[in-house]
Structure formats: C-alpha cells, structure tokens
Design an enzyme around this catalytic site. Structure first.
Site, PDB file in Angstrom:
ATOM      1  N   HIS A   1     -32.499  36.349  40.210  1.00  0.00           N
ATOM      2  CA  HIS A   1     -32.370  37.136  41.434  1.00  0.00           C
ATOM      3  C   HIS A   1     -31.631  36.336  42.500  1.00  0.00           C
ATOM      4  CE1 HIS A   1     -35.485  39.577  39.512  1.00  0.00           C
ATOM      5  NE2 HIS A   1     -35.116  40.544  40.332  1.00  0.00           N
TER       6      HIS A   1
ATOM      7  N   LYS B   1     -34.930  35.895  47.408  1.00  0.00           N
ATOM      8  CA  LYS B   1     -36.179  36.423  46.847  1.00  0.00           C
ATOM      9  C   LYS B   1     -37.293  35.403  46.989  1.00  0.00           C
ATOM     10  CE  LYS B   1     -38.150  38.792  42.830  1.00  0.00           C
ATOM     11  NZ  LYS B   1     -38.672  39.890  43.678  1.00  0.00           N
TER      12      LYS B   1
END
Length: 273
Positions: free
Chosen positions: A161, A165
């Site tokens: 990600h 995040k």
C-alpha cells in the site's frame, strides 16, 4: 432516495464516496459530512471542500455527531475513519436507528465484539468489510477454492500500500488469511515477516509480508508454492473508485434492513452460495 451521512468526509475514501453518491442524485442524497473534532473547515459545505460545488451539507465535526444525526435523519452512515472513533460512531448511529456501512480497518477483537453487541442490541443493519472492491471479493471467493484444493502447498501473503497507510498488515490481507485458514484441512500458524536465522520453513506457516511505498492504492498476492509449480493469485487496485463502487452497493443493500445483523460484501454481492 437513500439519505447518507459520511464520517471521515475529508479523507481519501470519504471524499471519493461523497463525489460518487452526488453523481447518483436520483438514488442517494448526502445529508451529512463529519470529520475530526475542531476541524478548521467546519461549517463550509462539503461539496465546496471537495471540488464539486455546494450540495447543502456543511462539514460538521465528530463531537456534534449525534446532534447532526437528529437534525438530518440519515438512513445509512458510512464510516471510513479509525478504530476508536468508529466504535463511538457505531454506538451513536445505532442508538439513533441509523444503519451502517463500515470500511474502517484495524479493529481489535474486543472492538469488533463491542460493535456486534451494539448493533444487535439496537436492531439495526450493518455491513462491515475490510475491502469493498468487487474484484477483491471475487479474489476472496477464489481463495476458498484454492485453500480447499491445494491447501497442502506452502502459502504466503504479500500486500503493498501507499506510504501513508497506518495499519499493517492490511485488513484485506488479514481477511485473506482468515479465509484460507477457514478452508484448510490442516493446522496453520500465521507469522508476520521473517528476519534473522529463522530456520527451515515449517508446513504450518502462513507468512504475511507488508510493503509500503509511493502511492500504491492496494496490491494483494497470495502464493501457493508446491513442488514443481507455483500458483499466484493477485488483485491490484489502480483507483479508489474500485472500493467506492462497492461501498455504494453496500449502502443500497443495507438501507432497509433492521434486523440486528452484520453483513459482509459476500452478502452484498450474493457470493455466499
């Protein structure tokens, strides 16, 4: 028409959800937009803040959530925030007979149990999912079959990600792990990354590797490695719209359910059969 409130309204997901709901004016109306307490943009129309023009829903803050719910009477509240504030939002919404679509991840088992109890007690309907993308849920369904048929292979999970995040591993990776373990015909043990002289890989291991960098929306791969062959199942999201479309389907699905039950995206997409 379904009236919708969004908490985490100025976040990446929240703002994308509001834009999509407003593009479907015949079916949905955004009646409330909530963000963190003491937000400096409080009172400014959420449409103006996210670049779509005035929609008649001024930004409010979480400390005024119950007041705004009573004033706007939404049918469904969509939450993409953080675990602790989300639990509080679930409590307030449930006590005011508002159904829920929850996309927040990173809950502890205790927080999940608390939300389940609140939803059941107040007899509302809720969809709670780690990932609303339609493709990801087909990915999950395929994992059930693979775990049943080639579950004796070595299994590894890799997710990546964007650098912003906050939780790791992702909720989607943890859901993939849960699905695999529920469909294996053998013992398994989750481990998180490897470092140092760890010795030979044991048969029970399912290792999750979390990568972070750049602007990656969300990549997930599950590797089934056997002798002489390897099968890799991958889902890559190139835009948050993949998740938003699933959220909108969930809003429509849950809007009229008042049964004290928690549903997931398999229910929304009719994948449970």
């Amino acid at each position: 028409m379904i009236k919708v409130m969004v908490t985490g309204a100025l976040g990446r997901m929240g703002s994308s959800i509001i834009k999509t709901l407003c593009e479907n004016k015949e079916d949905y109306k955004v009646v409330g937009a909530i963000d963190v307490p003491n937000h400096p943009k409080k009172g400014i129309d959420i449409g103006e803040l996210i670049g779509i023009g005035n929609i008649g829903a001024p930004l409010e803050t979480a400390d005024n959530l119950e007041k705004v719910i009573k004033e706007t009477r939404p049918d469904v509240l969509v939450d993409f925030t953080a675990p602790a504030p989300c639990v509080n939002t679930v409590k307030i919404a449930s006590e005011n007979n508002v159904n829920l679509v929850v996309g927040t991840t990173g809950f502890t088992n205790e927080q999940m149990e608390e939300m389940e109890e609140i939803i059941n007690k107040n007899n509302i309907g809720a969809v709670i999912s780690q990932n609303y993308a339609i493709g990801v849920n087909i990915f999950f369904k395929t994992l059930e079959l693979l775990a049943q048929k080639i579950g004796d292979y070595d299994i590894e999970i890799v997710e990546m990600h964007h650098k912003f995040k906050k939780d790791a591993p992702s909720g989607t990776a943890l859901r993939a792990l849960e699905i695999i373990q529920n469909n294996l015909n053998r013992d398994s043990k989750a481990i998180y990354g490897r470092e140092g002289l760890v010795g030979e890989r044991t048969k029970e291991e399912i290792c999750i590797h979390a990568l972070r960098g750049g602007d990656v929306v969300g990549d997930h791969t599950v590797i089934f490695a056997g002798d002489g062959e390897r099968l890799e199942l991958t889902h890559k999201a190139s835009s948050r719209q993949a998740f938003v479309s699933g959220v909108v389907l969930a809003v429509k699905y849950i809007a009229d359910k008042k049964d004290g039950k928690i549903y997931n995206t398999f229910d929304v997409l009719n994948l449970n059969e």
